[in-house]
Scaffold this active site. Structure first.
Site, short mmCIF file in Angstrom:
data_model
loop_
_atom_site.label_atom_id
_atom_site.label_comp_id
_atom_site.label_asym_id
_atom_site.label_seq_id
_atom_site.Cartn_x
_atom_site.Cartn_y
_atom_site.Cartn_z
N GLY A 115 0.82 -1.21 0.00
CA GLY A 115 0.00 0.00 0.00
C GLY A 115 0.85 1.25 0.00
N ALA A 116 1.90 1.25 -0.83
CA ALA A 116 2.89 2.33 -0.79
C ALA A 116 2.68 3.40 -1.85
CB ALA A 116 4.29 1.74 -0.93
N GLY B 74 -1.20 7.79 0.58
CA GLY B 74 -1.32 7.96 2.02
C GLY B 74 -0.04 7.76 2.80
N GLY C 219 1.51 5.04 3.58
CA GLY C 219 2.45 4.08 2.98
C GLY C 219 3.39 4.75 2.01
N TYR D 253 -14.13 -3.25 9.23
CA TYR D 253 -12.80 -2.65 9.37
C TYR D 253 -12.20 -2.97 10.73
CZ TYR D 253 -9.22 0.99 9.86
OH TYR D 253 -8.05 1.67 10.09
#
Length: 273
Positions: A11-12, A15, A17, A165
């Site tokens: 997830g880089a 955001g 990440g 979540y």
């Protein structure tokens, strides 16, 4: 940790990440940038390399287990070592009123992406992490936690994005405690954290929540678990930002951890080594 460590950040491309990957690469790490969006991933790699850093993009949709396996295989093929694995990729609570979704593997989406993908990726990369020790596993979780309902883990009843979540994030914490116990004495540590509250990210904005902190604050907390020398032998802990904290009581429930582990092996079609 070795000079110029090899670090995989999932997830880089967006955001916190992205900020973690960028800072790591500019500090001398060789960063493996994971994301679904190749254009954003290649843009970050280009930015890093233009500034003299090292980065490489790896694309995979973590909602698809076959792609998680392909990601692990690519990392093993391309790199003789892995110093840090950061399981950061995740899906937030979603837009207000968003309905329940499942993956092609038949798994509730948030459980699949936020927890199960990290479980599978970690398991597949564990031999490389052990071989490269001392190494670290960092699971990016949340203060948003809800006890796992083992009678309805896929939340077919009473579904909400928030419930899904929070359950998936607590699953990460149970998994971290399990890993730390399993890996004791191996030179591989595993910790998890809530990086910062309501960071200014796409995930938070989609949920309609006003941001309360920056991605920079969250990145600082994650980078501390990756790099801080004083945490080299610390494992199995949960942190709220820069401070150690206490997660939901289910995290200490060995029976719950056993049930989650067995379910995870079953859902990924794998078997313990």
């Amino acid at each position: 940790m070795t000079p110029n460590p090899v670090v995989l950040v999932t997830g880089a491309t967006d955001g916190v990440g992205r900020e973690v990957a960028r800072r790591l690469a500019l500090s001398g790490a060789q960063v493996l940038v994971h994301g679904r969006n190749r254009e954003r991933g290649e843009a970050l790699v280009g930015e890093v390399m233009a500034a003299g850093g090292q980065a490489r993009f790896y694309g995979a949709d973590l909602a698809v287990q076959a792609e998680v396996r392909a990601l692990a295989e690519a990392v093993r093929r391309d790199h003789g070592r892995l110093d840090v694995l950061v399981n950061n990729a995740g899906i937030g609570t979603g837009a207000p009123g968003e309905g329940r979704r499942t993956t092609d593997d038949g798994i509730e989406l948030r459980f699949a992406v936020n927890y199960l993908a990290g479980f599978l990726l970690t398991r597949l990369l564990l031999p490389l992490l052990r071989q490269s020790a001392p190494t670290r596993i960092v699971n990016v979780s949340s203060l948003g936690q809800q006890a796992i309902d083992f009678e309805d883990v896929m939340l077919t009843r009473g579904y909400s994005g928030g419930r899904a979540y929070c359950q998936s994030k607590l699953a990460q914490i149970l998994f971290t405690a399990d890993l730390a116990e399993e890996l004791a004495g191996s030179g591989v540590t595993a910790n998890c954290l809530h990086p910062a509250t309501y960071m200014n990210t796409t995930m938070v904005r989609t949920a309609g929540v006003p941001p309360a902190s920056t991605v920079g604050e969250g990145a600082e907390a994650i980078l501390r678990l990756i790099l801080a020398p004083e945490l080299a032998a610390v494992s199995g802990r949960f942190f709220d930002g820069l401070r150690e904290a206490r997660p939901d009581p289910q995290a200490a429930d060995r029976h719950a951890r056993d049930r989650l582990r067995a379910l995870s092996w079953e859902l990924t079609g794998s078997a313990p080594a």
